[in-house]
Design an enzyme around this catalytic site. Structure first.
Site, PDB file in Angstrom:
ATOM      1  N   GLY A 159      29.843  45.613  39.009  1.00  0.00           N
ATOM      2  CA  GLY A 159      28.988  45.579  40.182  1.00  0.00           C
ATOM      3  C   GLY A 159      27.584  46.083  39.952  1.00  0.00           C
ATOM      4  O   GLY A 159      26.914  46.496  40.898  1.00  0.00           O
ATOM      5  N   SER A 160      27.112  46.075  38.704  1.00  0.00           N
ATOM      6  CA  SER A 160      25.774  46.565  38.339  1.00  0.00           C
ATOM      7  C   SER A 160      25.590  48.053  38.620  1.00  0.00           C
ATOM      8  O   SER A 160      24.460  48.544  38.679  1.00  0.00           O
ATOM      9  CB  SER A 160      24.674  45.770  39.065  1.00  0.00           C
ATOM     10  OG  SER A 160      24.689  44.420  38.661  1.00  0.00           O
ATOM     11  N   GLY A 162      24.951  51.666  37.993  1.00  0.00           N
ATOM     12  CA  GLY A 162      24.349  52.414  36.901  1.00  0.00           C
ATOM     13  C   GLY A 162      23.526  51.583  35.940  1.00  0.00           C
ATOM     14  O   GLY A 162      23.060  52.094  34.925  1.00  0.00           O
ATOM     15  N   ARG A 282      37.862  37.795  34.768  1.00  0.00           N
ATOM     16  CA  ARG A 282      38.447  37.645  36.104  1.00  0.00           C
ATOM     17  C   ARG A 282      37.589  36.682  36.908  1.00  0.00           C
ATOM     18  O   ARG A 282      36.510  36.279  36.479  1.00  0.00           O
ATOM     19  CB  ARG A 282      38.497  38.996  36.817  1.00  0.00           C
ATOM     20  CG  ARG A 282      37.151  39.702  36.807  1.00  0.00           C
ATOM     21  CD  ARG A 282      37.174  41.057  37.480  1.00  0.00           C
ATOM     22  NE  ARG A 282      36.001  41.846  37.179  1.00  0.00           N
ATOM     23  CZ  ARG A 282      34.798  41.669  37.716  1.00  0.00           C
ATOM     24  NH1 ARG A 282      34.605  40.707  38.624  1.00  0.00           N
ATOM     25  NH2 ARG A 282      33.767  42.427  37.376  1.00  0.00           N
TER      26      ARG A 282
END
Length: 407
Positions: A159-160, A162, A282
């Site tokens: 989820g981006s 960091g 996934r």
């Protein structure tokens, strides 16, 4: 007769309901195993059976599965959390019970972005120059070898979260401190990946069962973060460009052992051509599956379920349209007071969905990742220009009010 069940490990607020609906359309009875089923509102809303179980404990899940098997005809088992460790557990359970599923070792090596990089590099697949670091001194050394700008991010995660582009020494130092979480410069920490920033257009290839289903393109909000702004399928590519991305995508699957089931691969088209940024073992989260269905007529969620229950999938395109999504993200923190224009935007012919993820009276605290997005708008039409116009028309109607927090 025992109901024919589909076991779903954990859940997902956006893509979870798609799996539940697809399973029910196939006459399957979905059962969710989750550490905390209350996290997923759609389970109660749709009357989905949920079993509370520690999904970090493989032996406990095996025991629960065996118990369910006494009262249900289990057709298959899968999971779709953004956390790859869940999908590793899915692979191990499928192996143990003789069900169709992914290779857990292949999923595990994808979960660690450093290991993934090593495998791809060994296979001769184009990737950014990279280094791994565990403290600030090693980050500084890696930047010196690669050169600015660089992308600095955790070696594990999704989820981006960091992930940040750093263009100066000060930005690197600040972001490194953030990732280290206050640890002393000499203390070991979870590994940090420092990599060359791939200058060029962003593309994504969505795969199923070792085949490329669709190639899309996207862009992001303002740097230094990578919060999605817009996604479109299909990407505007020449036949040669399309073939090059497809060839590299299939090479990634072979190198990583991901020939079964879904995968999505992120690229930047640089001066070297398509460079692989990340391979995700996934299905991509919403709205990718919806965009692909609108653009090509292929329901990736349903096709994944077919593989899970031992059937052959059919990935032939039924039609050719352009589908785009615009992600809605606030530009400052505060209390979300109200949202307007959603129903008017949704009523525009060609706009297929206007969805808000939050409600009024919700505090907004941006984190520089996918959690900053508060909604999306999807539109589709026969042409790229028409879709772009519909999307902009709908987005212009949606507005919200955020009152800054009192300091």
């Amino acid at each position: 007769m025992a109901p024919r069940a589909l076991i779903l490990i954990e859940g997902h607020t956006s893509i979870g309901p798609l799996y539940v609906r697809a399973a029910q359309r196939r006459g399957l009875y979905p059962i969710t195993m989750s550490t905390d089923p209350t996290k997923y509102d759609y389970l109660a809303a749709k009357g989905v059976e949920a079993v509370q179980v520690d999904t970090n404990d493989l032996d406990v899940m095996k025991s629960v599965y065996s118990r369910l098997k006494l009262t249900h005809d289990i057709a298959g088992l899968t999971g779709f959390s953004g956390d790859e460790s869940v999908y590793v557990a899915v692979g191990k359970l499928c192996r143990h019970f003789g069900l169709p599923g992914p290779d857990p070792a292949s999923i595990e090596q994808c979960d660690d972005k450093f290991v993934q990089r090593q495998v791809l590099e060994h296979a001769g697949i184009p990737i950014p120059e990279y280094r791994v670091a565990t403290n600030a001194t090693e980050v500084e050394s890696a930047v010196g070898e690669i050169g600015l700008p660089v992308v600095v991010k955790p070696a594990m995660g999704s989820g981006s979260s960091g992930v940040q582009i750093c263009r100066t020494v000060d930005e690197i130092a600040e972001h490194t401190r953030h990732l280290l979480g206050g640890r002393h410069i000499s203390q070991a920490s979870p590994p940090i990946l420092v990599e060359e920033f791939g200058q060029g257009q962003y593309f994504t290839a969505n795969m199923m069962g070792g085949r490329v289903v669709g190639i899309g393109t996207g862009d992001f909000g303002p740097p230094p973060h990578f919060v999605y702004r817009e996604y479109s399928f299909p990407a505007l590519l020449s036949n040669d460009e399309n073939a090059r991305i497809a060839d590299v995508s299939l090479s990634c699957l072979r190198a990583l052992g991901l020939g079964w089931g879904p995968a999505n691969i992120e690229f930047r088209w640089t001066k070297r051509g398509p460079v692989v940024i990340e391979v995700n073992p996934r299905l991509a989260g919403t709205p990718d599956p919806e965009l692909i269905q609108l653009a090509y007529g292929v329901d990736l969620v349903d096709e994944h379920i077919k593989l899970v229950i031992g059937e052959e999938c059919d990935l032939r395109a039924r039609h050719s349209r352009t589908a785009s999504a615009r992600f809605l993200a606030p530009d400052h923190d505060g209390m979300l007071e109200g949202i307007e224009g959603v129903s008017r935007a949704a009523a525009i012919p060609g706009v297929t969905e206007v969805k808000m993820y939050v409600h009024p009276n919700t505090p907004i605290v941006r984190k520089g990742d996918c959690r900053d997005v508060i909604g999306h708008v999807i539109a589709a039409s026969p042409t790229r220009d028409q879709t772009a116009a519909l999307l902009q028309q709908a987005v212009d109607l949606v507005s919200w009010t955020i009152t800054p927090f009192r300091t």
